[in-house]
Design a protein around this motif. Structure first.
Motif, PDB file in Angstrom:
ATOM      1  N   ALA A 170     -35.241 -64.272 -43.430  1.00 44.89           N
ATOM      2  CA  ALA A 170     -36.593 -64.911 -43.644  1.00 44.89           C
ATOM      3  C   ALA A 170     -37.653 -63.793 -42.437  1.00 44.89           C
ATOM      4  O   ALA A 170     -37.892 -64.899 -41.849  1.00 44.89           O
ATOM      5  N   PRO A 171     -37.478 -62.803 -43.194  1.00 42.99           N
ATOM      6  CA  PRO A 171     -39.019 -62.091 -42.475  1.00 42.99           C
ATOM      7  C   PRO A 171     -40.615 -63.051 -42.225  1.00 42.99           C
ATOM      8  O   PRO A 171     -41.270 -63.823 -43.452  1.00 42.99           O
ATOM      9  N   GLY A 172     -41.265 -62.770 -41.273  1.00 43.11           N
ATOM     10  CA  GLY A 172     -42.385 -63.049 -41.099  1.00 43.11           C
ATOM     11  C   GLY A 172     -43.468 -61.983 -40.367  1.00 43.11           C
ATOM     12  O   GLY A 172     -42.663 -61.751 -39.349  1.00 43.11           O
ATOM     13  N   LEU A 177     -45.136 -58.671 -35.694  1.00 50.18           N
ATOM     14  CA  LEU A 177     -45.434 -58.522 -34.268  1.00 50.18           C
ATOM     15  C   LEU A 177     -44.864 -58.746 -32.793  1.00 50.18           C
ATOM     16  O   LEU A 177     -45.038 -58.104 -31.920  1.00 50.18           O
ATOM     17  N   ALA A 178     -44.789 -59.975 -32.831  1.00 48.31           N
ATOM     18  CA  ALA A 178     -43.856 -60.447 -31.315  1.00 48.31           C
ATOM     19  C   ALA A 178     -42.765 -59.720 -30.945  1.00 48.31           C
ATOM     20  O   ALA A 178     -42.685 -59.438 -29.869  1.00 48.31           O
ATOM     21  N   PHE A 179     -41.903 -58.977 -32.240  1.00 48.70           N
ATOM     22  CA  PHE A 179     -40.887 -58.198 -31.972  1.00 48.70           C
ATOM     23  C   PHE A 179     -40.791 -56.861 -30.871  1.00 48.70           C
ATOM     24  O   PHE A 179     -40.801 -56.124 -30.195  1.00 48.70           O
ATOM     25  N   ARG A 180     -42.357 -56.547 -31.818  1.00 49.42           N
ATOM     26  CA  ARG A 180     -43.217 -54.889 -31.520  1.00 49.42           C
ATOM     27  C   ARG A 180     -43.205 -55.262 -29.845  1.00 49.42           C
ATOM     28  O   ARG A 180     -43.020 -54.034 -29.106  1.00 49.42           O
ATOM     29  N   TRP A 276     -41.055 -63.558 -20.936  1.00 48.29           N
ATOM     30  CA  TRP A 276     -39.694 -64.932 -21.229  1.00 48.29           C
ATOM     31  C   TRP A 276     -40.130 -65.838 -22.140  1.00 48.29           C
ATOM     32  O   TRP A 276     -39.965 -66.091 -23.475  1.00 48.29           O
ATOM     33  N   GLU A 277     -41.557 -66.358 -21.189  1.00 47.90           N
ATOM     34  CA  GLU A 277     -42.414 -67.287 -22.095  1.00 47.90           C
ATOM     35  C   GLU A 277     -42.631 -67.259 -23.858  1.00 47.90           C
ATOM     36  O   GLU A 277     -41.654 -67.959 -24.446  1.00 47.90           O
ATOM     37  N   LEU A 278     -42.743 -65.625 -23.838  1.00 45.99           N
ATOM     38  CA  LEU A 278     -43.067 -65.695 -25.458  1.00 45.99           C
ATOM     39  C   LEU A 278     -41.671 -65.022 -25.671  1.00 45.99           C
ATOM     40  O   LEU A 278     -41.630 -65.545 -27.110  1.00 45.99           O
ATOM     41  N   ALA A 279     -40.672 -64.627 -25.510  1.00 45.54           N
ATOM     42  CA  ALA A 279     -39.515 -64.701 -26.168  1.00 45.54           C
ATOM     43  C   ALA A 279     -38.833 -65.580 -26.411  1.00 45.54           C
ATOM     44  O   ALA A 279     -38.190 -65.582 -27.364  1.00 45.54           O
ATOM     45  N   TYR A 280     -39.255 -66.822 -25.543  1.00 45.50           N
ATOM     46  CA  TYR A 280     -38.460 -68.115 -26.036  1.00 45.50           C
ATOM     47  C   TYR A 280     -39.574 -68.830 -26.954  1.00 45.50           C
ATOM     48  O   TYR A 280     -38.702 -69.618 -27.472  1.00 45.50           O
TER      49      TYR A 280
END
Length: 331
Positions: A170-172, A177-180, A276-280
Motif C-alpha cells: 500500500a505505497p504512499g 519520502l520518509a524512507f528516503r 528515531w521519533e521519525l522512524a517510529y
C-alpha cells in the motif's frame, strides 16, 4: 480456569482457598490479560495472569516469549525499574498455556485521564523527568541469557520497518519520502548497545497521582540504540491530542533528556532521538495501515481495527511536520 489457577498457585501461596472474580482485561492481538483475586486465610490478594491469546502455546514469530518476558521483568525490578512482581511462570502442567502470573498494581493507564484529569495535574509536571530516570534504569538491565532478544543496529531496524511496508503493498508518497530521508540520514552503528523496552509510552505506563508506579508490556524488548526508547516516547501519536507536549502529551524533551543524562551518565544526542521519533512515527503509520487492511479484508472486522486503521493519514501529516526543514514537530 479458576481451578487451574488454584492448582498453579497453591504450592506458592500457603493457605490458598479459592480464586474469585476472574475477569478479562484489555489485551493485544498476541497476548491476553486477566485479573483475579486469590482468597487466603490472611486475606485477598489481587493478581494478574498474562498469557498467549487463543492458544496453549505461544511460539512467537519474533521476539521474546512470555517466559523470557517474565525473566526480563524480574531483572527490571532488580535494576530499580517500577514493575509488577512476577509470582509464577506457567509450566505445561498448569494447563493454562504460555504465560505468567504477577501482582496487580492499583493505578491508571488510560492516557486521556492521565493527561486531563485534575488528579494528575502535579504528576504531569514531573512525569517526563521520571520517565527519563526510569529509562536510564531500563538501559542498565543485563539482557544476557534471555533467548529471542533481537539485536538491531539502526540500519537493521529501518530495514525491518521497510520490509513491513513492502509486505503491506500500500505505497504512499509520504512514506516513500520518509524512507528516503532515513536512508540519507542513516545513523552510524553504536557500540555498546543496550536493552530497550521497545514500547515505552503513555498507555504502557501505570501511574498514580503521585508517581509512575509500573512499566508494563515488555513484549517488544530488544537490544539497540538507547535513543530509540527516547525518540519512541515522543512520537506524536503517543501525545493523545496534547501535541505541544512532545513527551507523552505531558512533558518536554528537555526534561526527559536532562533526567536521563543525570541518571545514566550518558549524553543524549537530540538529532539521534529525532531520527528515531521519525522512524517510529512511520512504523506506527504502517501498523495502522496493516490494521486497515485486516478490517477491509475481513481478517479482523473489529471496531478497534477499523478505527485505528483510519489513523494512517494522521501519521503521514506527522511525518511531513517532522521532515519540515524548520524543525516544526507538531501537527
Amino acid at each position: 480456569m479458576e481451578q487451574r489457577l488454584v492448582g498453579a498457585l497453591a504450592p506458592l501461596l500457603p493457605g490458598l482457598k479459592e480464586v474469585s472474580h476472574l475477569r478479562p482485561l484489555s489485551g493485544g492481538a498476541v497476548q491476553e490479560t486477566w485479573a483475579f483475586d486469590v482468597v487466603r486465610d490472611e486475606g485477598t490478594l489481587p493478581l494478574i495472569l498474562r498469557r498467549a491469546r487463543g492458544t496453549l502455546r505461544a511460539d512467537r514469530p519474533y521476539g521474546i516469549n512470555l517466559g523470557g518476558e517474565a525473566e526480563l521483568i524480574r531483572r527490571a525490578q532488580h535494576a530499580g525499574v517500577p514493575v509488577p512482581e512476577v509470582h509464577h511462570v506457567l509450566s505445561p502442567g498448569d494447563r493454562l498455556g504460555d504465560g505468567f502470573i504477577m501482582s496487580f498494581i492499583e493505578g491508571e493507564t488510560i492516557p486521556r485521564r492521565i493527561l486531563r484529569d485534575a488528579a494528575y495535574g502535579d504528576l504531569r509536571t514531573r512525569l517526563a523527568a521520571e520517565c527519563g530516570s526510569v529509562l536510564a534504569a531500563v538501559h542498565r538491565i543485563d539482557p544476557s541469557g534471555i533467548a529471542g532478544l533481537e539485536r538491531r543496529q539502526p540500519a537493521q531496524a529501518i530495514d525491518r520497518i521497510y520490509q513491513d511496508y513492502l509486505a503491506l503493498d500500500a505505497p504512499g508518497p509520504v512514506f516513500e519520502l520518509a524512507f528516503r530521508w532515513l536512508g540519507d540520514n542513516m545513523l552510524p552503528d553504536l557500540d555498546p548497545l543496550s536493552l530497550l523496552h521497545g514500547d515505552f509510552r503513555n498507555g504502557n505506563l501505570l501511574v498514580s497521582p503521585d508517581r509512575l508506579r509500573a512499566v508494563l508490556d515488555w513484549e517488544g524488548a530488544h537490544i539497540g540504540d538507547p535513543h530509540e526508547d527516547l525518540g519512541y516516547l515522543t512520537i506524536p501519536s503517543w501525545r493523545f491530542g496534547e501535541i505541544d507536549r512532545p513527551v507523552g502529551g505531558f512533558g518536554s524533551r528537555e526534561d526527559l533528556f536532562a533526567a536521563y543524562e543525570k541518571a545514566s551518565g550518558r549524553s543524549v544526542d537530540p538529532k539521534r532521538a529525532h531520527f528515531w521519533e521519525l522512524a517510529y512515527t512511520m512504523n506506527w503509520g504502517i501498523q495502522c495501515a496493516q490494521m486497515a487492511e485486516q478490517f477491509l479484508t475481513g481478517a479482523d472486522a473489529s471496531v478497534e481495527r477499523g478505527s485505528i486503521g483510519r489513523r494512517r493519514s494522521e501519521t503521514e501529516l506527522d511525518l511531513l511536520c517532522l521532515l519540515d526543514p524548520e524543525g516544526r514537530h507538531a501537527r
